[in-house]
Design an enzyme around this catalytic site. Sequence first.
Site, PDB file in Angstrom:
ATOM      1  N   CYS A  48      -2.663   8.037  -8.141  1.00  0.00           N
ATOM      2  CA  CYS A  48      -3.853   7.994  -7.288  1.00  0.00           C
ATOM      3  C   CYS A  48      -4.838   9.064  -7.760  1.00  0.00           C
ATOM      4  CB  CYS A  48      -3.470   8.237  -5.825  1.00  0.00           C
ATOM      5  SG  CYS A  48      -4.923   8.294  -4.754  1.00  0.00           S
ATOM      6  N   LYS A  94       0.874  -1.168   0.000  1.00  0.00           N
ATOM      7  CA  LYS A  94       0.000   0.000   0.000  1.00  0.00           C
ATOM      8  C   LYS A  94       0.922   1.231   0.000  1.00  0.00           C
ATOM      9  CE  LYS A  94      -3.787   2.428   0.762  1.00  0.00           C
ATOM     10  NZ  LYS A  94      -4.703   2.661  -0.355  1.00  0.00           N
ATOM     11  N   LYS A 137       4.191   4.037 -11.773  1.00  0.00           N
ATOM     12  CA  LYS A 137       2.781   3.654 -11.967  1.00  0.00           C
ATOM     13  C   LYS A 137       2.008   4.881 -12.430  1.00  0.00           C
ATOM     14  CE  LYS A 137      -1.125   1.356  -9.673  1.00  0.00           C
ATOM     15  NZ  LYS A 137      -1.577   0.679  -8.457  1.00  0.00           N
TER      16      LYS A 137
HETATM   17  C1  LIG Z   1      -9.461   0.371  -2.176  1.00  0.00           C
HETATM   18  C2  LIG Z   1      -8.313   0.572  -3.119  1.00  0.00           C
HETATM   19  C3  LIG Z   1      -7.171   1.219  -2.673  1.00  0.00           C
HETATM   20  C4  LIG Z   1      -6.098   1.437  -3.536  1.00  0.00           C
HETATM   21  N1  LIG Z   1      -4.977   2.038  -3.060  1.00  0.00           N
HETATM   22  C5  LIG Z   1      -3.910   2.221  -3.897  1.00  0.00           C
HETATM   23  C6  LIG Z   1      -2.697   2.778  -3.402  1.00  0.00           C
HETATM   24  O1  LIG Z   1      -2.540   3.107  -2.226  1.00  0.00           O
HETATM   25  N2  LIG Z   1      -1.684   2.942  -4.296  1.00  0.00           N
HETATM   26  C7  LIG Z   1      -1.773   2.574  -5.606  1.00  0.00           C
HETATM   27  O2  LIG Z   1      -0.818   2.733  -6.379  1.00  0.00           O
HETATM   28  N3  LIG Z   1      -2.928   2.025  -6.090  1.00  0.00           N
HETATM   29  C8  LIG Z   1      -3.972   1.842  -5.271  1.00  0.00           C
HETATM   30  N4  LIG Z   1      -5.121   1.237  -5.753  1.00  0.00           N
HETATM   31  C9  LIG Z   1      -5.194   0.840  -7.164  1.00  0.00           C
HETATM   32  C10 LIG Z   1      -4.871  -0.645  -7.368  1.00  0.00           C
HETATM   33  O3  LIG Z   1      -3.553  -0.937  -6.978  1.00  0.00           O
HETATM   34  C11 LIG Z   1      -5.062  -1.058  -8.851  1.00  0.00           C
HETATM   35  O4  LIG Z   1      -4.181  -0.290  -9.651  1.00  0.00           O
HETATM   36  C12 LIG Z   1      -6.489  -0.853  -9.338  1.00  0.00           C
HETATM   37  O5  LIG Z   1      -7.433  -1.219  -8.362  1.00  0.00           O
HETATM   38  C13 LIG Z   1      -6.773  -1.646 -10.626  1.00  0.00           C
HETATM   39  O6  LIG Z   1      -6.627  -3.021 -10.419  1.00  0.00           O
HETATM   40  P1  LIG Z   1      -7.904  -4.018 -10.232  1.00  0.00           P
HETATM   41  O7  LIG Z   1      -8.753  -3.845 -11.457  1.00  0.00           O
HETATM   42  O8  LIG Z   1      -7.295  -5.389 -10.090  1.00  0.00           O
HETATM   43  O9  LIG Z   1      -8.605  -3.563  -8.995  1.00  0.00           O
HETATM   44  C14 LIG Z   1      -6.191   1.006  -4.886  1.00  0.00           C
HETATM   45  C15 LIG Z   1      -7.357   0.351  -5.327  1.00  0.00           C
HETATM   46  C16 LIG Z   1      -8.405   0.122  -4.464  1.00  0.00           C
HETATM   47  C17 LIG Z   1      -9.641  -0.592  -4.961  1.00  0.00           C
END
Ligand SMILES: Cc1cc2nc3c(=O)[nH]c(=O)nc-3n(C[C@H](O)[C@H](O)[C@H](O)COP(=O)(O)O)c2cc1C
Length: 373
Positions: free
Chosen positions: A154, A46, A191
């Site tokens: 983000c 995270k 990212k």
């Molecule tokens: C609740 C939540 C919190 C997230 N927090 C972060 C974060 O702190 N840093 C980050 O780079 N991406 C964060 N993401 C993005 C995820 O790492 C990922 O890039 C995004 O959810 C797309 O992937 P998925 O389709 O598998 O969910 C977060 C996503 C969710 C759902």
Amino acid sequence: MAVELSTTFTGLRFPNPFLLSSAPPTESESNILRAFEAGWGGVVTKTIGLHPVVNVVGPKTKFLRADAESAALSMKKRPGAALHSSWNWELISDKTLDWWLPRLGRIKRAFPKHMLVASIMAGSGNDTELRHWQTLATACQNEGCDALELNLSCPHMDRPDMGSNVGKDQALVSIVTKVVKEVATIPVWAKLTPSTTDIVVEARGALLGGADAIVSSNTFTSLPLIDAETLEFEIHVDGRVSTGGLGGPAILPLSLAKMSQLTQAFPDGSFSGIGGISTFDHALNYFLLGCGTVQVCTAAMLDHAIGPHIIRALNDGLARFLERHADRGWTQLQDFVGLRRDRVVSQSQIRRPDVKDYRGGYDAEGYAEPAAP
Ligand SMILES: Cc1cc2nc3c(=O)[nH]c(=O)nc-3n(C[C@H](O)[C@H](O)[C@H](O)COP(=O)(O)O)c2cc1C
């Protein structure tokens, strides 16, 4: 022939190409230890920052579901509905760097062969802020982290010099990457946000700054739906909402389009694909477009918080896929990465009926001649 699940990405040897992305599944030491035990090849923590973080009151993430028999799309839990997407407005880790550091060291010592990637974020408005990136980077690498992932993506930061606001600015992307590279002794991944006109522009900035890999996608900027009965957003605090991020199945095709742009623009680059992955078949899309690793968030959140069944299915899927294609001599991921990258072409390069011709709309009066193929 024996199949090989392990793979090398940005010079690091991963037990398999499947990572948990930076999100709730990687927010704590116990989650990350469970994730490695379950078989994930790597985790991205995270995001860790130096600025104070306070999340909204109430839920930070909800899941949008679709019905088979109607066009209903809602966050309301109901039987028989299928997952459409996740929506979140969760900020980066609310734990301090001092909280994280001993834990990172302990995790790495417990699982030395699994890849531990520290996601970091700071401001970028002045030299002091830029030095915060260096503080985060050196602290995490001193604890044994294998790589750094820069959160330039983000989607719900108010500050114009943080998160996706940085990721939309090619110059800032480049500066931040370069500043981190000045102190980094481990690979640096950038990212990027998908919420930009041409992600290739920002990726070029990151690569010029020295990034070792590009990671895409973070969640897509979005709003929750308004409930037609209550006239309230399905997720809100005191009736108010801000934009947040869409993840999960709905973004798989969107994220693939971004990845295709990236891998075509930089065919020799290293890419980690994220967005909507819950099965090996989903991950395969990213591999065939040119990704060397993939990351998972939403699907893992819904599978015992860290995705034990998801990672088992991903590893089994890769092993079965390699066995099925043994006759082609494929024994490892590298044997098929990028195999479909060049199949994505402009519209006018797609075959027309034999008697017709199409020149991309260029040959009408007043238009330029089509470019030579
Ligand atoms: C609740 C939540 C919190 C997230 N927090 C972060 C974060 O702190 N840093 C980050 O780079 N991406 C964060 N993401 C993005 C995820 O790492 C990922 O890039 C995004 O959810 C797309 O992937 P998925 O389709 O598998 O969910 C977060 C996503 C969710 C759902």
